[in-house]
Design a protein around this motif. Structure first.
Motif, PDB file in Angstrom:
ATOM      1  N   PHE A 231     172.909  -2.650  -8.560  1.00 64.02           N
ATOM      2  CA  PHE A 231     172.978  -1.789 -10.081  1.00 64.02           C
ATOM      3  C   PHE A 231     174.577  -1.588 -10.330  1.00 64.02           C
ATOM      4  CE2 PHE A 231     168.704  -0.978  -8.755  1.00 64.02           C
ATOM      5  CZ  PHE A 231     168.236  -0.576  -9.904  1.00 64.02           C
ATOM      6  N   LYS A 232     175.369  -1.990  -9.411  1.00 62.21           N
ATOM      7  CA  LYS A 232     177.090  -2.023  -9.657  1.00 62.21           C
ATOM      8  C   LYS A 232     177.295  -3.076 -10.567  1.00 62.21           C
ATOM      9  CE  LYS A 232     181.303  -2.207  -7.629  1.00 62.21           C
ATOM     10  NZ  LYS A 232     182.187  -2.243  -6.275  1.00 62.21           N
ATOM     11  N   PRO A 233     177.700  -2.868 -11.910  1.00 66.32           N
ATOM     12  CA  PRO A 233     178.217  -3.840 -12.800  1.00 66.32           C
ATOM     13  C   PRO A 233     178.979  -5.129 -12.185  1.00 66.32           C
ATOM     14  CG  PRO A 233     178.260  -1.894 -13.713  1.00 66.32           C
ATOM     15  CD  PRO A 233     178.126  -1.600 -12.129  1.00 66.32           C
ATOM     16  N   VAL A 234     178.644  -6.365 -12.345  1.00 64.04           N
ATOM     17  CA  VAL A 234     179.589  -7.513 -11.817  1.00 64.04           C
ATOM     18  C   VAL A 234     179.659  -8.113 -13.196  1.00 64.04           C
ATOM     19  CG1 VAL A 234     179.550  -9.477 -10.676  1.00 64.04           C
ATOM     20  CG2 VAL A 234     178.421  -7.514  -9.600  1.00 64.04           C
ATOM     21  N   TYR A 235     181.187  -8.444 -13.656  1.00 64.57           N
ATOM     22  CA  TYR A 235     181.249  -9.103 -14.810  1.00 64.57           C
ATOM     23  C   TYR A 235     180.879 -10.337 -15.201  1.00 64.57           C
ATOM     24  CZ  TYR A 235     184.296 -11.041 -18.507  1.00 64.57           C
ATOM     25  OH  TYR A 235     184.813 -11.727 -19.674  1.00 64.57           O
ATOM     26  N   ARG A 236     180.809 -11.149 -14.094  1.00 64.86           N
ATOM     27  CA  ARG A 236     180.244 -12.487 -14.105  1.00 64.86           C
ATOM     28  C   ARG A 236     178.779 -12.652 -14.534  1.00 64.86           C
ATOM     29  NH1 ARG A 236     177.855 -14.205  -9.715  1.00 64.86           N
ATOM     30  NH2 ARG A 236     178.112 -13.132  -7.907  1.00 64.86           N
ATOM     31  N   VAL A 237     178.246 -11.691 -13.826  1.00 69.05           N
ATOM     32  CA  VAL A 237     176.833 -11.710 -13.999  1.00 69.05           C
ATOM     33  C   VAL A 237     176.532 -11.021 -15.329  1.00 69.05           C
ATOM     34  CG1 VAL A 237     174.786 -10.507 -13.283  1.00 69.05           C
ATOM     35  CG2 VAL A 237     176.069 -11.291 -11.609  1.00 69.05           C
ATOM     36  N   ILE A 238     177.031 -10.067 -16.023  1.00 65.40           N
ATOM     37  CA  ILE A 238     176.792  -9.487 -17.204  1.00 65.40           C
ATOM     38  C   ILE A 238     177.398 -10.573 -18.301  1.00 65.40           C
ATOM     39  CG2 ILE A 238     177.657  -7.761 -18.786  1.00 65.40           C
ATOM     40  CD1 ILE A 238     177.892  -5.899 -16.431  1.00 65.40           C
ATOM     41  N   LYS A 239     178.342 -11.291 -18.025  1.00 61.48           N
ATOM     42  CA  LYS A 239     178.847 -12.429 -19.220  1.00 61.48           C
ATOM     43  C   LYS A 239     177.740 -13.504 -19.178  1.00 61.48           C
ATOM     44  CE  LYS A 239     182.632 -15.552 -19.802  1.00 61.48           C
ATOM     45  NZ  LYS A 239     183.766 -16.126 -19.231  1.00 61.48           N
ATOM     46  N   GLU A 240     177.262 -13.883 -18.031  1.00 59.66           N
ATOM     47  CA  GLU A 240     176.208 -15.058 -18.128  1.00 59.66           C
ATOM     48  C   GLU A 240     174.728 -14.410 -18.819  1.00 59.66           C
ATOM     49  OE1 GLU A 240     174.131 -18.288 -15.206  1.00 59.66           O
ATOM     50  OE2 GLU A 240     175.130 -16.619 -14.414  1.00 59.66           O
ATOM     51  N   VAL A 241     174.505 -13.229 -18.472  1.00 51.90           N
ATOM     52  CA  VAL A 241     173.237 -12.744 -19.311  1.00 51.90           C
ATOM     53  C   VAL A 241     173.331 -12.572 -20.711  1.00 51.90           C
ATOM     54  CG1 VAL A 241     171.910 -10.730 -19.375  1.00 51.90           C
ATOM     55  CG2 VAL A 241     172.347 -11.492 -16.954  1.00 51.90           C
ATOM     56  N   VAL A 242     174.568 -11.993 -20.721  1.00 48.50           N
ATOM     57  CA  VAL A 242     174.976 -11.576 -22.674  1.00 48.50           C
ATOM     58  C   VAL A 242     175.249 -13.048 -23.181  1.00 48.50           C
ATOM     59  CG1 VAL A 242     176.641 -10.843 -23.995  1.00 48.50           C
ATOM     60  CG2 VAL A 242     176.097  -9.565 -22.105  1.00 48.50           C
TER      61      VAL A 242
END
Length: 464
Positions: A231-242
């Motif tokens: 659940f800890k935000p990971v920038y590269r994961v959030i970026k890819e999803v977005v």
């Protein structure tokens, strides 16, 4: 069959059978979900009046924004998860899912606060008049308070489909829809709460399915099992999803802007009555799109998984079959609306003036409906493949590039009729763009080669 085995079916089961098994549950779920939207409008039209429908129509762009964020996070995350599962990277799929849940919790908190701060000025900005503002606020206030339930339900539905569990994904749409239909008469009629009752029934329904979905994940029925650290935000994961979800966000936000533009032009060249009529016609349009959206939802996990597994022959077979099926549905929709528009309108009202105005508008609006299927599927294909630029362009094409400008221009020449005319013209232009892109990229996912027909096991052996 375990959930892991269900996911592997995406790369081994015959495409026609697989698409049927994934699409039919999605279609049923979408039909039922669209049905509750219809029932909401029917109850409001009969027991509140066309002014109530106009108020809900004015409020609908705000609801579309909520759905836009949830859809973007869910569809973007589902695309990433499908490809991670196809590549055998299960741990990273769990991390993606954990980050998705974090994102929707944060967004829901902002929406909850917004219900108490900017809702009324926002609705006024979106075109609410003194006659419709009260109805719009009554509907949207409970919806915004319950954003966490909407966001969770929409997002997890896409995630569940991404791992191949189409039947449970169907149930997550059917459960709240049926409950909503049952609760509508309780809150709207018996408790005499009008449009606010419709909104409360919707929130309760979404809360109920939230409990069901949480239980599904906690009992280990899913391939995904995120730990607390995921659940800890990971920038590269959030970026890819977005990035992958951006086309869905643009499409839904564009839908909201489109509604605002349509409402504004209907009020300028017509009255609140015309906004109410459009609200009815728009519900019918959403309902007729459900089969094609169901086909797309069935296609996307197959495309994403086989693209990740480098099984391009199966990917291309899925695309061709999907295009054929949605074209058949498009023709059926066209014929039904052209022949029976008065029948659709009589479901909502007995007023002959409303029936006639809605029937005329519906026929014009659906004049190019036979082209809709290709538009719907083409954008979804690029999205499932992670080709964000093309998916974004196609998601913007119909509503942003074509429909909104036409809605703003044509009424100056044709009055209210110009609003209806904008839809078939936008369909023709969006279809043309879709065909151009599909033809340009035909070697990627349309034209089969000998290499594409290598057996899956052989392909995987070569790739490793």
């Amino acid at each position: 069959m375990t959930q892991k085995e269900q996911s592997k079916r995406l790369g081994t089961e015959p495409i026609p059978k697989l698409l049927r098994n994934l699409s039919i549950p999605a279609m049923i779920g979408m039909f039922v979900m669209a049905l509750y939207n219809l029932v909401d409008t029917i109850f409001i039209s009969w027991f509140v009046g066309i002014e109530g429908v106009a108020g809900v129509t004015i409020a609908f762009p705000v609801m579309l924004i909520i759905m836009a964020v949830a859809a973007a996070v869910g569809i973007g995350g589902a695309s990433v998860i499908s490809r991670r599962l196809g590549e055998g990277r299960g741990h990273e799929a769990n991390q993606v899912f954990g980050n998705i849940l974090t994102m929707i919790i944060i967004f829901s908190a902002f929406a909850f606060i917004g219900a108490f701060t900017y809702l009324e000025p926002l609705l006024s900005l979106f075109g609410a008049t003194s006659e419709t503002l009260g109805y719009a606020i009554d509907y949207m206030f409970p919806i915004m308070l319950g954003t966490i339930f909407f966001s969770f339900a929409f997002t997890t539905n896409a995630i569940i489909r991404s791992e191949g569990n189409a039947r449970f994904a169907m149930m997550t749409m059917i459960i709240p829809s049926v409950l909503n239909i049952l609760l509508d008469p309780v809150f709207i009629i018996w408790l005499d709460m009008g449009v606010q009752g419709a909104a409360i029934a919707t929130v309760i329904s979404q809360a109920s399915v939230t409990v069901v979905v949480i239980r599904y994940f906690m009992m280990g029925k899913s391939t995904l099992a995120p730990s607390l650290g995921d659940f800890k935000p990971v920038y590269r994961v959030i970026k890819e999803v977005v990035i992958i979800g951006m086309p869905a966000l643009v499409r839904q936000v564009a839908g909201s802007v489109m509604m605002i533009a349509i409402n504004a032009m209907l009020l300028r060249f017509g009255t609140d009555f015309h906004v109410g009529v459009f609200g009815i016609v728009q519900r019918v349009a959403m309902f007729t799109l459900m089969p094609m959206m169901g086909i797309l939802q069935g296609m996307q996990p197959i495309i994403g998984y086989n693209y990740g597994a480098k099984q391009y022959g199966r990917l291309k077979e899925t695309v061709w079959l999907g295009l054929k099926v949605v074209t058949v549905f498009s023709v059926m929709v066209f014929l039904l609306v052209m022949i029976f528009p008065h029948w659709f309108m009589r479901i909502f009202t007995a007023d002959p003036v409303t029936i006639e105005a809605g029937s005329d508008g519906m026929r014009i609006m659906f004049a190019a409906a036979i082209l809709i299927g290709v538009q719907v599927v083409s954008g979804g294909i690029y999205q499932a493949l992670g080709m964000a630029k093309e998916a974004l362009l196609l998601s913007m094409a119909r509503q942003v590039l074509f429909l909104i400008p036409l809605v703003l221009i044509l009424p100056h020449f044709f009055g209210v009729t110009g609003v209806w005319l904008a839809f078939p013209l936008a369909d023709v232009l969006a279809f043309t763009l879709s065909v151009v892109l599909l033809y340009r990229d035909r070697r990627t996912f349309l034209v089969r080669t000998k290499e594409d027909d290598v057996q899956p096991v052989q392909k995987q052996a070569v790739s490793t």
